[in-house]
Write an enzyme that holds these catalytic residues in place. Structure first.
Site, PDB file in Angstrom:
ATOM      1  N   LYS A   1      -5.346 -11.895  -2.385  1.00 53.66           N
ATOM      2  CA  LYS A   1      -4.354 -11.473  -1.380  1.00 53.66           C
ATOM      3  C   LYS A   1      -4.919 -10.425  -0.428  1.00 53.66           C
ATOM      4  O   LYS A   1      -5.400  -9.379  -0.843  1.00 53.66           O
ATOM      5  CB  LYS A   1      -3.132 -10.914  -2.119  1.00 53.66           C
ATOM      6  CG  LYS A   1      -1.959 -10.563  -1.231  1.00 53.66           C
ATOM      7  CD  LYS A   1      -0.685 -10.510  -2.052  1.00 53.66           C
ATOM      8  CE  LYS A   1       0.468  -9.896  -1.310  1.00 53.66           C
ATOM      9  NZ  LYS A   1       1.723  -9.973  -2.053  1.00 53.66           N
TER      10      LYS A   1
ATOM     11  N   ARG B   1       8.736  -7.599  -0.978  1.00 54.83           N
ATOM     12  CA  ARG B   1      10.008  -8.285  -1.178  1.00 54.83           C
ATOM     13  C   ARG B   1      10.690  -7.776  -2.442  1.00 54.83           C
ATOM     14  O   ARG B   1      10.039  -7.279  -3.351  1.00 54.83           O
ATOM     15  CB  ARG B   1       9.772  -9.788  -1.309  1.00 54.83           C
ATOM     16  CG  ARG B   1       9.135 -10.361  -0.057  1.00 54.83           C
ATOM     17  CD  ARG B   1       9.112 -11.852  -0.083  1.00 54.83           C
ATOM     18  NE  ARG B   1       8.401 -12.363  -1.237  1.00 54.83           N
ATOM     19  CZ  ARG B   1       8.679 -13.517  -1.814  1.00 54.83           C
ATOM     20  NH1 ARG B   1       9.658 -14.259  -1.374  1.00 54.83           N
ATOM     21  NH2 ARG B   1       7.979 -13.948  -2.836  1.00 54.83           N
TER      22      ARG B   1
ATOM     23  N   ARG C   1      21.537  -8.646   6.597  1.00 53.36           N
ATOM     24  CA  ARG C   1      22.307  -7.396   6.512  1.00 53.36           C
ATOM     25  C   ARG C   1      23.622  -7.573   7.251  1.00 53.36           C
ATOM     26  O   ARG C   1      23.700  -8.393   8.156  1.00 53.36           O
ATOM     27  CB  ARG C   1      21.520  -6.262   7.145  1.00 53.36           C
ATOM     28  CG  ARG C   1      20.288  -5.957   6.359  1.00 53.36           C
ATOM     29  CD  ARG C   1      19.796  -4.573   6.662  1.00 53.36           C
ATOM     30  NE  ARG C   1      18.705  -4.276   5.735  1.00 53.36           N
ATOM     31  CZ  ARG C   1      18.140  -3.111   5.653  1.00 53.36           C
ATOM     32  NH1 ARG C   1      18.535  -2.124   6.416  1.00 53.36           N
ATOM     33  NH2 ARG C   1      17.171  -2.903   4.788  1.00 53.36           N
TER      34      ARG C   1
HETATM   35  P1  ATP Z   1       3.316 -11.984  -5.048  1.00 50.54           P
HETATM   36  O1  ATP Z   1       2.194 -11.551  -4.174  1.00 50.54           O
HETATM   37  O2  ATP Z   1       3.172 -11.511  -6.455  1.00 50.54           O
HETATM   38  O3  ATP Z   1       3.632 -13.440  -4.925  1.00 50.54           O
HETATM   39  P2  ATP Z   1       5.406 -11.230  -3.230  1.00 50.54           P
HETATM   40  O4  ATP Z   1       4.982 -12.279  -2.280  1.00 50.54           O
HETATM   41  O5  ATP Z   1       6.854 -11.182  -3.564  1.00 50.54           O
HETATM   42  O6  ATP Z   1       4.610 -11.269  -4.608  1.00 50.54           O
HETATM   43  P3  ATP Z   1       5.063  -9.078  -1.395  1.00 50.54           P
HETATM   44  O7  ATP Z   1       6.454  -8.699  -1.177  1.00 50.54           O
HETATM   45  O8  ATP Z   1       4.357  -9.806  -0.300  1.00 50.54           O
HETATM   46  O9  ATP Z   1       4.881  -9.848  -2.753  1.00 50.54           O
HETATM   47  O10 ATP Z   1       4.192  -7.773  -1.726  1.00 50.54           O
HETATM   48  C1  ATP Z   1       4.442  -6.940  -2.836  1.00 50.54           C
HETATM   49  C2  ATP Z   1       3.431  -7.222  -3.943  1.00 50.54           C
HETATM   50  O11 ATP Z   1       2.112  -7.317  -3.409  1.00 50.54           O
HETATM   51  C3  ATP Z   1       3.370  -6.096  -4.959  1.00 50.54           C
HETATM   52  O12 ATP Z   1       4.224  -6.355  -6.032  1.00 50.54           O
HETATM   53  C4  ATP Z   1       1.897  -6.092  -5.433  1.00 50.54           C
HETATM   54  O13 ATP Z   1       1.739  -7.020  -6.461  1.00 50.54           O
HETATM   55  C5  ATP Z   1       1.161  -6.660  -4.237  1.00 50.54           C
HETATM   56  N1  ATP Z   1       0.526  -5.633  -3.406  1.00 50.54           N
HETATM   57  C6  ATP Z   1       0.963  -4.383  -3.082  1.00 50.54           C
HETATM   58  N2  ATP Z   1       0.112  -3.765  -2.262  1.00 50.54           N
HETATM   59  C7  ATP Z   1      -0.912  -4.641  -2.039  1.00 50.54           C
HETATM   60  C8  ATP Z   1      -2.091  -4.595  -1.277  1.00 50.54           C
HETATM   61  N3  ATP Z   1      -2.419  -3.539  -0.524  1.00 50.54           N
HETATM   62  N4  ATP Z   1      -2.899  -5.685  -1.285  1.00 50.54           N
HETATM   63  C9  ATP Z   1      -2.585  -6.778  -2.005  1.00 50.54           C
HETATM   64  N5  ATP Z   1      -1.480  -6.896  -2.738  1.00 50.54           N
HETATM   65  C10 ATP Z   1      -0.640  -5.833  -2.766  1.00 50.54           C
END
Ligand code: ATP
Length: 270
Positions: free
Chosen positions: A127, A62, A263
């Protein structure tokens, strides 16, 4: 046969009778499966289009964040789902997708699956899955939703995920070896289509209690931050449309997910 055609054949066989509902493209590599589907926007042939890539060179999360993946170690795919005009507000879609992923993981034997509003799937606080939902409205007021899902299956030794402390993979979350990627994807697609069909007729209300049962932060203090000033409060669950209910010093605030990007009109779906 190349690996991608072997994988496609295996996916179709795992899908069985459901295979006719999906148009599958399994490719070696692309920048981002979400970007590819949003740019190409296949015409509506009544099927849900699925793009799977062994490697993403610019996987997205995101708000411009990065989604990291490793060929063989990850499953990264996007699904194009069309909702008819009059479908409930799309705010709950990310949550519906998260719930479908959570239920799939539980079905294959993962315990401790949790949902972090709006769109993360955790296992015991770490995660495992990222979800990115992007929307393209059409002139007839139907909605094309592209749902991107990245799952860590088996991270290579020393894999480092930027800006994120607690990360896990299926290999750790399961006591037995993880299913193959085609088998896992078939389970996911079956669950996604079931929940999206329900969402289309009944909205998020029908999924709310199942989502709340898995809420990682139920009744816990949380901070919501984004474009505006941070707001602190106790997480009181979610509303009928998927908005987060935050109990703050000023009373209950409804927080809307900032993960859904609209969009402008255009493309074939219009
Ligand atoms: P957050 O997990 O910090 O709440 P978000 O929900 O906005 O953020 P996403 O858009 O779901 O995050 O995913 C992007 C974020 O997930 C990246 O900024 C990084 O911190 C984390 N990320 C990226 N790749 C992976 C992965 N393979 N496994 C787990 N986390 C990841």
């Amino acid at each position: 046969m190349s690996d991608t055609s072997t994988n496609t054949a295996s996916l179709l066989s795992h899908l069985g009778p459901l295979a006719s509902r999906f148009a599958i493209a399994w490719i070696d590599s692309c920048a981002s499966t979400n970007s590819s589907l949003m740019e190409r926007m296949p015409g509506d042939d009544g099927r849900a289009h699925v793009l799977v890539a062994d490697r993403q060179t610019a996987g997205r999360g995101r708000r411009g964040r990065q989604w990291q993946s490793w060929p063989e170690g990850s499953l990264t795919f996007s699904l194009l789902w069309r909702f008819a005009a009059g479908t409930p507000a799309p705010a709950g879609l990310s949550l519906a997708a998260g719930l479908a992923v959570a239920r799939t993981l539980e079905r294959i034997g993962v315990s401790g699956v949790q949902l972090k509003w709006p769109n993360d799937v955790l296992v015991n606080g770490e995660k495992l899955v990222g979800i990115l939902v992007e929307l393209q409205p059409a002139r007839d007021r139907s909605l094309a939703a592209v749902i991107g899902i990245g799952i860590n299956i088996s991270l290579p030794p020393g894999a480092h995920v930027e800006h994120h402390a607690g990360v896990t993979d299926l290999a750790r979350a399961l006591e037995s070896p993880p299913p193959s990627r085609p088998a896992l994807l078939a389970h996911l697609l079956a669950e996604l289509q079931q929940l999206f069909d329900l969402y289309a007729v009944a909205g998020f209300t029908a999924l709310k209690s199942a989502w709340e049962q898995r809420n990682a932060f139920a009744e816990l203090p949380v901070r919501i931050s984004g474009e505006h000033a941070a707001v602190d409060g106790i997480c009181r669950g979610v509303d009928d449309d998927g908005a987060l209910l935050l109990d703050t010093a000023d009373g209950i605030q409804r927080i809307l997910a900032g993960d859904v990007s609209l969009r402008p009109l255009g493309g074939e779906s219009a």
